[in-house]
Write a protein that holds these residues in place. Sequence first.
Motif, short mmCIF file in Angstrom:
data_model
loop_
_atom_site.label_atom_id
_atom_site.label_comp_id
_atom_site.label_asym_id
_atom_site.label_seq_id
_atom_site.Cartn_x
_atom_site.Cartn_y
_atom_site.Cartn_z
N PRO A 9 26.42 -4.97 30.88
CA PRO A 9 25.22 -5.54 31.48
C PRO A 9 24.19 -5.86 30.41
N ARG A 10 23.62 -7.06 30.48
CA ARG A 10 22.58 -7.44 29.54
C ARG A 10 21.32 -6.62 29.77
N LYS A 11 20.61 -6.29 28.68
CA LYS A 11 19.32 -5.62 28.78
C LYS A 11 18.22 -6.68 28.71
N TYR A 12 17.18 -6.48 29.48
CA TYR A 12 16.12 -7.47 29.61
C TYR A 12 14.77 -6.87 29.22
N ASP A 13 13.81 -7.77 28.99
CA ASP A 13 12.40 -7.40 28.84
C ASP A 13 12.20 -6.28 27.84
N ARG A 14 12.69 -6.48 26.62
CA ARG A 14 12.53 -5.48 25.58
C ARG A 14 11.36 -5.78 24.64
N LEU A 15 10.89 -7.03 24.66
CA LEU A 15 9.70 -7.41 23.89
C LEU A 15 8.82 -8.26 24.81
N ILE A 16 7.73 -7.67 25.27
CA ILE A 16 6.87 -8.31 26.27
C ILE A 16 5.45 -8.42 25.73
N PHE A 17 4.85 -9.60 25.91
CA PHE A 17 3.45 -9.81 25.57
C PHE A 17 2.67 -10.04 26.87
N ASP A 18 1.66 -9.20 27.09
CA ASP A 18 0.77 -9.35 28.24
C ASP A 18 -0.55 -9.95 27.75
N VAL A 19 -0.96 -11.04 28.34
CA VAL A 19 -2.26 -11.65 28.05
C VAL A 19 -3.09 -11.51 29.31
N HIS A 20 -4.27 -10.88 29.21
CA HIS A 20 -4.98 -10.52 30.42
C HIS A 20 -6.49 -10.71 30.31
N TYR A 21 -7.09 -10.95 31.47
CA TYR A 21 -8.55 -10.95 31.62
C TYR A 21 -8.99 -9.51 31.88
N ASN A 22 -10.04 -9.07 31.20
CA ASN A 22 -10.50 -7.69 31.30
C ASN A 22 -11.79 -7.60 32.12
N GLU A 23 -11.78 -6.70 33.06
CA GLU A 23 -12.95 -6.45 33.90
C GLU A 23 -13.16 -4.95 34.01
N PHE A 24 -14.33 -4.55 34.47
CA PHE A 24 -14.62 -3.13 34.67
C PHE A 24 -14.58 -2.80 36.16
N GLN A 25 -14.08 -1.59 36.46
CA GLN A 25 -14.24 -1.01 37.78
C GLN A 25 -15.24 0.12 37.63
N ALA A 26 -16.41 -0.02 38.29
CA ALA A 26 -17.48 0.96 38.14
C ALA A 26 -18.41 0.88 39.34
N PRO A 27 -19.16 1.98 39.62
CA PRO A 27 -20.11 1.96 40.73
C PRO A 27 -21.19 0.89 40.55
N LEU A 28 -21.59 0.65 39.29
CA LEU A 28 -22.58 -0.38 38.98
C LEU A 28 -21.93 -1.47 38.15
N ASP A 29 -22.61 -2.61 38.06
CA ASP A 29 -22.07 -3.75 37.33
C ASP A 29 -22.50 -3.67 35.87
N PHE A 30 -21.52 -3.47 34.96
CA PHE A 30 -21.83 -3.40 33.54
C PHE A 30 -21.28 -4.60 32.76
N SER A 31 -20.56 -5.49 33.44
CA SER A 31 -19.94 -6.62 32.75
C SER A 31 -20.34 -7.92 33.42
N THR A 32 -20.10 -9.01 32.72
CA THR A 32 -20.39 -10.33 33.24
C THR A 32 -19.13 -11.17 33.21
N SER A 33 -18.96 -12.05 34.17
CA SER A 33 -17.77 -12.91 34.20
C SER A 33 -17.81 -13.86 33.01
N SER A 34 -16.78 -13.83 32.22
CA SER A 34 -16.74 -14.68 31.03
C SER A 34 -15.30 -14.91 30.61
N HIS A 35 -15.00 -16.15 30.17
CA HIS A 35 -13.67 -16.46 29.68
C HIS A 35 -13.39 -15.76 28.36
N ARG A 36 -14.42 -15.16 27.77
CA ARG A 36 -14.23 -14.44 26.50
C ARG A 36 -13.71 -13.02 26.71
N SER A 37 -13.69 -12.55 27.96
CA SER A 37 -13.21 -11.19 28.23
C SER A 37 -11.69 -11.17 28.31
N ILE A 38 -11.07 -11.45 27.19
CA ILE A 38 -9.61 -11.59 27.11
C ILE A 38 -9.04 -10.49 26.21
#
Length: 240
Positions: A46-75
């Motif tokens: 059986p072939r093995k899969y997904d041994r080298l994976i790159f995740d590119v993601h937008y970063n946001e905060f989960q918090a009771p108050l808002d500490f971040s702003t929506s921005s395409h730079r939050s990568i």
Amino acid sequence: MKIVLFLIFLPLTSWGQKEYDTKIESQSRPGILWYVTWKPSDKPKPRKYDRLIFDVHYNEFQAPLDFSTSSHRSIGFTTNCYNEVALNTKNTLSVGYGIGFSMNKTILNQNMVQSSSNSIICFPYNANDAYQRNSLIGTNINVPIELRFRTKGWKHTKFHLGGRLGYQVTLKEKYAYSDASRNYRTSLKNAAKDMTYSLHARLGIRNYALYVSYQLNSIFQHPESPQIKWLQLGISFSLF
């Protein structure tokens, strides 16, 4: 002379025609680098899969108050090197584990100042402030492990569900000015928790997937610091 040449090249011809997973190659391409192998085998496996994976993601905060702003730079990005252990003969069920490195960046709408007690004090961004923006940037080394489900064949649909145990290598706040020579970073590492715990999932087709990750514990350790956690949404590319 022809007989001599034939005898010389016969071993090379036999080696070139040596069966290597030929019964499953056309149905089980694991990725862009699927021809690469470290341990050739004479019998189909059986072939093995997904041994080298790159995740590119937008970063946001989960918090009771808002500490971040929506921005395409939050990568951010995560690089994952996995070993895969097939749990059945068709490798439609497997376990992946390995090592990863991630970089997270979130644009802030608050100024974060580290006190003498290593707590984080926040105050809002003011339009009169000289800087243009500030951001929280962290780097993390982690150990991921995940349970993988996929359909048969190399044109498969896949679902990964897993978690990560990580170590926060750096955590810095960066201030950016219109004059780049004034840019500077200040370390918040002493206020951060050393260990991080997160859950993640991928859902996709073949070499591509949607990606989500959620950090279970707060970034900062002091109880009076803002209780914020990374939330990441993005896409994954599997090269091998």
